[in-house]
Design an enzyme around this catalytic site. Structure first.
Site, PDB file in Angstrom:
ATOM      1  CE  LYS A 157      -4.386   0.919   2.230  1.00 26.91           C
ATOM      2  NZ  LYS A 157      -5.193   1.150   1.059  1.00 26.91           N
TER       3      LYS A 157
HETATM    4  C1  PLP Z   1      -5.840  -0.679  -4.335  1.00 27.66           C
HETATM    5  C2  PLP Z   1      -6.606  -1.339  -3.235  1.00 27.66           C
HETATM    6  N1  PLP Z   1      -7.060  -2.586  -3.418  1.00 27.66           N
HETATM    7  C3  PLP Z   1      -7.755  -3.232  -2.447  1.00 27.66           C
HETATM    8  C4  PLP Z   1      -8.040  -2.638  -1.246  1.00 27.66           C
HETATM    9  C5  PLP Z   1      -8.758  -3.382  -0.174  1.00 27.66           C
HETATM   10  O1  PLP Z   1      -7.864  -3.741   0.840  1.00 27.66           O
HETATM   11  P1  PLP Z   1      -8.340  -3.976   2.340  1.00 27.66           P
HETATM   12  O2  PLP Z   1      -9.433  -4.968   2.266  1.00 27.66           O
HETATM   13  O3  PLP Z   1      -7.145  -4.481   3.044  1.00 27.66           O
HETATM   14  O4  PLP Z   1      -8.823  -2.672   2.835  1.00 27.66           O
HETATM   15  C6  PLP Z   1      -7.617  -1.317  -1.020  1.00 27.66           C
HETATM   16  C7  PLP Z   1      -7.929  -0.637   0.229  1.00 27.66           C
HETATM   17  O5  PLP Z   1      -7.162  -0.532   1.099  1.00 27.66           O
HETATM   18  C8  PLP Z   1      -6.862  -0.667  -2.022  1.00 27.66           C
HETATM   19  O6  PLP Z   1      -6.410   0.571  -1.841  1.00 27.66           O
END
Ligand code: PLP
Length: 331
Positions: A157
């Site tokens: 992230k």
């Molecule tokens: C690009 C992206 N994909 C998927 C997700 C979903 O991830 P999570 O379920 O860990 O929030 C997020 C959100 O954080 C994201 O920014």
């Protein structure tokens, strides 16, 4: 949005106004930071706020810092504790969102990842829905392609890579859609701008594997486990072609922000009947019971903020974490 009253910054909780950085900060200039997004859910019967899967979020957070070569002394455990203390200090008694950030803090010019000093901040604030209608999302297929593992690692992230998400999201919204579905460089379905993607074909739930340049979503893992174990559904992780979306019976996004959101139209084409389908509806029900701590079998994922000494204050037992790891290896 009202600004938080406090922040975790420089290793302690300070008034929010003291959590300041200079305009030359490396992470601000070059996007050399990583972040997390975690939700806290208020349970009114228990008068308790449950932070959902914070250890898993911080594990991914620390993995993302590793991708940027950050040398941090903070452990997963210490970050969870700092978060719980921060939320207690804020005194939130409603649903909230927690935003940890690690960034290179040097006020220095020069594109690189070495010889830099990382810093961590965390803030928490009240938060509701991310998408206007989680039961009827109209998405489009973005003309932007998802960043590739050999460009900016998509499984982390990473702050800078969110320009990719922002380009897709803004174009989608300006064109009148709620959200974007982003394809890989090779044309396979990847994910939404900030959420993972699932569809249902012939009764089987399908989602792209972690090798398709997706973020390794915590909600995705939660959804897979709830679908398999809680709802007895088959879930397959495999590449998805774009046109499979048009033929799907159901589709949904998963993410901390969107939670579980039904995609009912894609580029003006109805998905299935054009209304939320039974699998998505069942999953949403189970998901919301789970995150609010109403499902004993998943209580290990819910960290109580205020009853720190309660038995359930030590969720995610080693066995549970191990089970989780198994799932991770699987997908
Ligand atoms: C690009 C992206 N994909 C998927 C997700 C979903 O991830 P999570 O379920 O860990 O929030 C997020 C959100 O954080 C994201 O920014």
């Amino acid at each position: 949005m009202n600004l938080p009253r406090h922040a975790y910054f420089g290793g302690r909780i300070v008034p929010y106004g003291e959590a300041k950085i200079g305009v030359l900060t490396h992470g601000l200039n070059y996007g050399t930071g990583v972040f997390a997004g975690i939700r806290g859910y208020w349970n009114d019967e228990e008068k308790e706020l449950f932070v959902f899967r914070p250890r898993d979020h911080f594990r991914r957070f620390l993995e993302s810092t590793k991708l940027l070569g950050m040398e941090l002394t903070e452990t997963e455990e210490a970050l969870v504790n700092a978060t719980l203390e921060l939320v207690r200090t804020e005194g939130h008694r409603e649903d909230c969102y927690i935003r940890p950030l690690a960034f290179y803090s040097d006020e220095a010019i020069g594109v690189r990842l070495h010889n830099l000093t990382p810093a961590i901040s965390i803030v928490a604030f009240p938060y509701g829905q991310y998408l206007p209608n989680e039961e009827a999302v109209h998405a489009t297929i973005s003309s932007w392609r998802r960043v590739d593992d050999n460009m900016i690692p998509a499984r982390g992230k990473i702050v800078g890579s969110y320009v990719n998400s922002a380009l897709a999201k803004t174009d989608a919204q300006r064109a009148g859609f709620d959200e974007a579905i982003v394809l890989n460089a090779d044309g396979h379905v990847c994910e939404g701008s900030a959420e993972n993607f699932f569809l249902v074909r012939n009764g089987v739930v399908v989602t792209p594997p972690v090798t398709e340049n997706i973020l390794e979503g915590i909600t995705r893992r939660t959804a897979i486990e709830l679908l398999r174990e809680g709802l007895g559904r088959e879930v397959v992780e495999r590449p998805i072609d774009r046109t499979e979306i048009y033929l799907a019976e159901e589709a949904f996004f998963s993410g901390t922000g969107v939670q579980v959101a039904a995609i009912t139209r894609v580029a003006h084409r109805p998905i299935g009947t054009g209304a939320i389908g039974p699998i998505t509806r069942d999953l949403r029900r189970l998901y919301f019971e789970t995150v609010r701590g109403r499902r004993p079998e998943y209580r290990r994922w819910c960290h109580p903020v205020y009853a720190a000494n309660r038995e359930s204050a030590r969720p995610e037992s080693p066995a549970a974490v191990q089970g989780d790891r198994k799932l991770r290896v699987a997908g």
